[in-house]
Design a protein around this motif. Structure first.
Motif, short mmCIF file in Angstrom:
data_model
loop_
_atom_site.label_atom_id
_atom_site.label_comp_id
_atom_site.label_asym_id
_atom_site.label_seq_id
_atom_site.Cartn_x
_atom_site.Cartn_y
_atom_site.Cartn_z
N PRO A 145 0.86 -1.33 0.10
CA PRO A 145 -0.35 -0.08 -0.06
C PRO A 145 1.23 1.02 0.05
O PRO A 145 2.13 1.51 1.03
N GLY A 151 0.27 5.94 0.08
CA GLY A 151 -0.49 6.87 0.72
C GLY A 151 -0.20 7.66 1.99
O GLY A 151 0.51 6.94 2.48
N GLN A 157 -1.78 6.85 4.64
CA GLN A 157 -2.68 6.01 5.23
C GLN A 157 -1.54 5.04 5.73
O GLN A 157 -1.34 4.98 6.60
N ASN A 216 -6.14 1.28 5.49
CA ASN A 216 -6.41 0.84 4.00
C ASN A 216 -6.65 1.82 3.50
O ASN A 216 -6.29 3.61 3.32
N SER A 217 -5.42 1.53 2.54
CA SER A 217 -5.30 2.20 0.91
C SER A 217 -5.49 1.94 -0.30
O SER A 217 -6.38 0.77 -0.31
N LYS A 218 -6.20 3.06 -0.96
CA LYS A 218 -6.97 2.96 -2.15
C LYS A 218 -5.36 3.01 -3.44
O LYS A 218 -5.79 2.13 -4.31
N GLU A 219 -4.58 2.67 -2.86
CA GLU A 219 -3.75 2.28 -4.35
C GLU A 219 -2.44 1.41 -3.54
O GLU A 219 -1.78 1.18 -2.43
N ARG A 220 -2.00 0.22 -4.13
CA ARG A 220 -0.97 -0.31 -3.89
C ARG A 220 0.13 -0.69 -5.21
O ARG A 220 -0.43 -0.22 -5.95
#
Length: 171
Positions: A88, A90, A92, A112-116
């Protein structure tokens, strides 16, 4: 979702694990392969992610384990994920401690990251790189506060030297 390709473990030598896949399928270099066993073949349940490092021929790949291989035995099921290991990224992830698989190890719950992003990526192009002098933030509070470094100085401090030694101060 793509069809999961499975193989089996044929050799374990420390962190190096050889896996054989069915005819016609060979995972790409850097693909993540998950080795799982619920205690049927081995004495303990196993859930280890390995990364393909080398194609050794005849449907076999040599992988590097990202966790200890204690208890792993030949014949265990290996599942090709079809993608590289990703972590992940960002806001977070700031202040969090993650392992190489992107799993939190700081007992603060999931990230809880939107990007990996994959752990193996192409380097930035020359156009994306900066030529200006700017502060290098290591993320290590003691170093950032007490020993403010320019980018070149921080590289010396963190051991990015040709002699492979870490220095408290550059020469």
């Amino acid at each position: 979702m793509a069809e999961q390709r499975t193989g089996k473990v044929i050799q374990i030598i420390g962190p190096a694990v050889d896996v054989e896949f069915e005819e016609g399928h060979l995972p790409a270099i850097y693909n993540a392969v998950r080795i799982v066993d619920k205690g049927e073949l081995g004495k303990v349940p196993i859930d280890v992610v390995v990364e393909v490092a080398n194609h050794i021929g005849e449907g076999q790949v040599r992988c590097i384990a990202m966790k200890p291989t204690d208890g792993m035995v030949r014949g265990m099921k290996a599942i090709d994920s079809g993608a590289a290991i990703s972590v992940p990224v960002g806001e977070q992830t700031l202040g969090r401690i993650l392992n190489v698989l992107g799993e939190p190890v700081d007992n603060k719950g999931p990230v809880n990251s939107k990007e990996r992003w994959p752990i193996h990526r192409n380097p930035p192009t020359f156009e994306e790189q900066s030529t200006e002098n700017e502060m290098f933030e290591t993320g290590i509070k003691v170093i950032d506060l007490l020993d403010q470094q320019r980018r070149e100085g921080a590289r010396r401090l963190l051991g990015f030297r040709r002699r492979r030694r870490t220095h408290a101060r550059g020469e």
